[in-house]
Design an enzyme around this catalytic site. Structure first.
Site, PDB file in Angstrom:
ATOM      1  NE  ARG A  52      -5.544   8.247   1.935  1.00  0.00           N
ATOM      2  CZ  ARG A  52      -6.527   8.648   2.736  1.00  0.00           C
ATOM      3  NH1 ARG A  52      -6.533   9.873   3.240  1.00  0.00           N
ATOM      4  NH2 ARG A  52      -7.502   7.819   3.069  1.00  0.00           N
ATOM      5  CE  LYS A  60     -10.565   0.366   4.632  1.00  0.00           C
ATOM      6  NZ  LYS A  60     -10.994   1.213   3.538  1.00  0.00           N
ATOM      7  NE  ARG A  76      -3.577   2.320   2.566  1.00  0.00           N
ATOM      8  CZ  ARG A  76      -4.135   2.867   3.637  1.00  0.00           C
ATOM      9  NH1 ARG A  76      -3.850   2.398   4.841  1.00  0.00           N
ATOM     10  NH2 ARG A  76      -4.990   3.864   3.523  1.00  0.00           N
ATOM     11  CG  HIS A  77      -1.025   4.915  -0.748  1.00  0.00           C
ATOM     12  ND1 HIS A  77      -1.226   5.650   0.400  1.00  0.00           N
ATOM     13  CD2 HIS A  77      -2.252   4.483  -1.129  1.00  0.00           C
ATOM     14  CE1 HIS A  77      -2.513   5.673   0.682  1.00  0.00           C
ATOM     15  NE2 HIS A  77      -3.164   4.973  -0.225  1.00  0.00           N
TER      16      HIS A  77
END
Ligand SMILES: *[C@@H]1O[C@H](CO)[C@@H](O)[C@H](O)[C@H]1NC(C)=O
Ligand SMILES: *[C@@H]1O[C@H](CO)[C@@H](O)[C@H](O)[C@H]1NC(C)=O
Ligand SMILES: *[C@@H]1O[C@H](CO)[C@@H](O)[C@H](O)[C@H]1NC(C)=O
Ligand SMILES: *[C@@H]1O[C@H](CO)[C@@H](O)[C@H](O)[C@H]1NC(C)=O
Length: 480
Positions: free
Chosen positions: A116, A314, A112-113
């Site tokens: 953020r 999720k 995952r990035h």
């Protein structure tokens, strides 16, 4: 055939002067970021002197390097690991090298990035404005608001998230350098979104740095998110967990809203406002690398309820709670099978056959979003112990479905393909598969993982019946 070139990102020229992110250091008062260089120099000088004087009298044991990237945010670990998908990466287990009978032959990383800023559609600032508009606070924990200004950017990767991506690249090189060579550097893909791309490129820089610039992987492919692709979830007919997360929100946020109405009379906070104000704790702490004052408004128990909100979302979005959830990860699973078996991809879902898909690489790294990763986990059968759906009425305290442990920022699933002989191969050289999620070895009970938590590659591939079969039918249901 459509042109491929427009999806290929040329090697990004990375300055040698890249400012390597500071690593956290443990001080008695908490985690500190980046000691200054001259401090480090001074320190190493002192250490050398000290060693010189004491080496004859004491046995100097190398201190075990804590691979606990507990981030330097100055918050207790049990707080920052209870932010659901907004928790920054932390290892859930201690990485164990494979059994001595085994040699790692290939590694597939799905990551995952990094952390953020808030999304552009988030309404955190509006909720804060409600609190700012009241005349008087009846609770001193709100006094910081008297001088508060919201100044968070949006959508982009934070410097903290970049640092964690960089560290992940370093770690990957250190762990798997024996399968890297001039002709075999990692093949890297990302979806074409700035925070995902920058996570990928920061990872490649970390990888290169750890190799002393000997191996310089680059982002090979950045795939537009509006096309069908295996790194971004896309199923218009699927539910997105809103109903279920709102059910749980009304259970846990209502009493908090009542409490804050007394603390800030007239603020009239809704349940959504409560969620937003709680989310400020992770987002502001991460952006500023110090504890946000918003964290202090809520109790640890309330943050556990906040975390459960992410678990529920999720689960009912791309997880086991949505019938069209797992299909969104099936394309990646089929690509994974192709890579570990060295066979062409066979997929009736999101794999795009016209994009480059090289075989024979030893390290593949793909950058994505958390909902896609959850789809992959549930297409594969990971985290599938519970036989009852996650409750939206009360917190299921026995659950193993915990978003902060599955998909924190910079989360990673690593599939190690290895060749094992000896006892494990039962006298033969056999291919095995082991899966780690955030360094926790997964039991793989669905393919006979057993005590060593590894399956033969054949058993693993057989266990992936959903992605190889019925997923194709479910994929069509996404669109009709
Ligand atoms: C790393 O991430 C930061 C923060 O998003 C970004 O400014 C920087 O350009 C990235 N570095 C590379 C090499 O991609
Ligand atoms: C597959 O990729 C090509 C570009 O290589 C693109 O033109 C096409 O639209 C993609 N297919 C789908 C279904 O998104
Ligand atoms: C993705 O695939 C589905 C099913 O094949 C198709 O209906 C849809 O148009 C595709 N989407 C894009 C953006 O190409
Ligand atoms: C998850 O577990 C249930 C049984 O509890 C089983 O029916 C289902 O097939 C499993 N899903 C996957 C993808 O393995």
């Amino acid at each position: 055939m459509p042109s491929r070139t427009k999806h290929i990102v040329l090697p990004i020229h990375v300055s040698q002067h890249y400012d390597a992110p500071a690593t956290p250091h443990w001080h008695e008062s908490g985690w500190r970021v980046g000691m200054r260089k001259h401090n480090l120099l001074k320190l190493s000088f002192l250490v050398v002197i000290a060693l010189f004087f004491f080496s004859t009298s004491i046995h100097v044991r190398p201190r075990r390097v804590l691979n606990d990237s507990a981030p330097p945010l100055g918050l207790p670990k049990d707080v920052q690991t209870a932010w659901g998908q907004y928790s920054p990466y932390f290892p859930v287990g201690i990485y164990l090298p494979p059994p001595t009978e085994c040699v790692i032959a290939q590694v597939n990383i799905l990551q995952r990035h990094g952390a953020r800023f808030p999304n552009s559609f988030d309404t955190y600032e509006q909720s804060i404005k409600k609190l700012l508009s009241v005349k008087k606070y009846e609770d001193t924990r709100l006094d910081f608001l008297k001088e508060y200004e919201y100044d968070l950017s949006s959508e982009k990767l934070t410097s903290f998230g970049a640092a964690q991506s960089f560290n992940a690249g370093e770690e990957a090189f250190k762990r798997y350098s024996h399968i890297v060579s001039e002709d075999n550097i990692p093949f890297v893909r990302a979806t074409r979104k700035s925070r995902v791309i920058e996570s990928a490129t920061n990872w490649t820089v970390g990888f290169a740095a750890a190799s002393q610039q000997q191996y310089n992987p680059f982002l090979d492919l950045a795939i537009p998110e509006d096309q069908n692709n295996t790194l971004n979830e896309n199923c218009p007919n699927a539910n997105d967990g809103t109903q279920q997360k709102d059910e749980w929100l009304s259970v846990f946020a209502t009493p908090i809203a009542q409490r804050l109405e007394e603390a800030a009379p007239g603020s009239s906070l809704t349940n959504n406002d409560i969620f937003n104000l709680m989310a400020m704790c992770p987002f502001e702490s991460i952006a500023k690398r110090r504890p946000s004052d918003f964290c202090g408004i809520f109790t640890k128990e309330e943050f556990r309820e906040f975390e459960y909100h992410g678990d529920v979302e999720k689960y009912y979005k791309t997880g086991y709670g949505e019938s069209l959830g797992p299909v969104q990860g099936a394309g990646y699973v089929n690509e994974l099978i192709a890579r570990i078996t060295g066979q062409p991809v066979q997929d009736d879902t999101s794999h795009n056959y016209s994009l480059p898909f090289p075989s024979g690489r030893t390290i593949y790294t793909d950058f994505t979003h958390e909902n896609l990763m959850i789809g992959v986990f549930s297409a594969m059968g990971l985290f599938n112990k519970s036989t009852t759906p996650l409750s939206t009425r009360r917190m299921d305290t026995d659950r193993e479905w915990v978003a902060s442990k599955m998909v924190p920022f910079s989360a990673r699933m690593v599939v190690e393909k290895m060749t094992c002989g000896g006892v494990i191969g039962r006298g033969f050289e056999k291919d095995f598969v082991r899966i780690l999620v955030n360094d926790a070895v997964q039991p793989l009970e669905f393919c006979g993982g057993g005590r060593i938590k590894m399956c033969t590659m054949d058993a693993f591939v057989r266990s992936q019946g959903y992605s190889r079969g019925p997923a194709g039918k479910d994929w069509r249901k996404c669109f009709n």
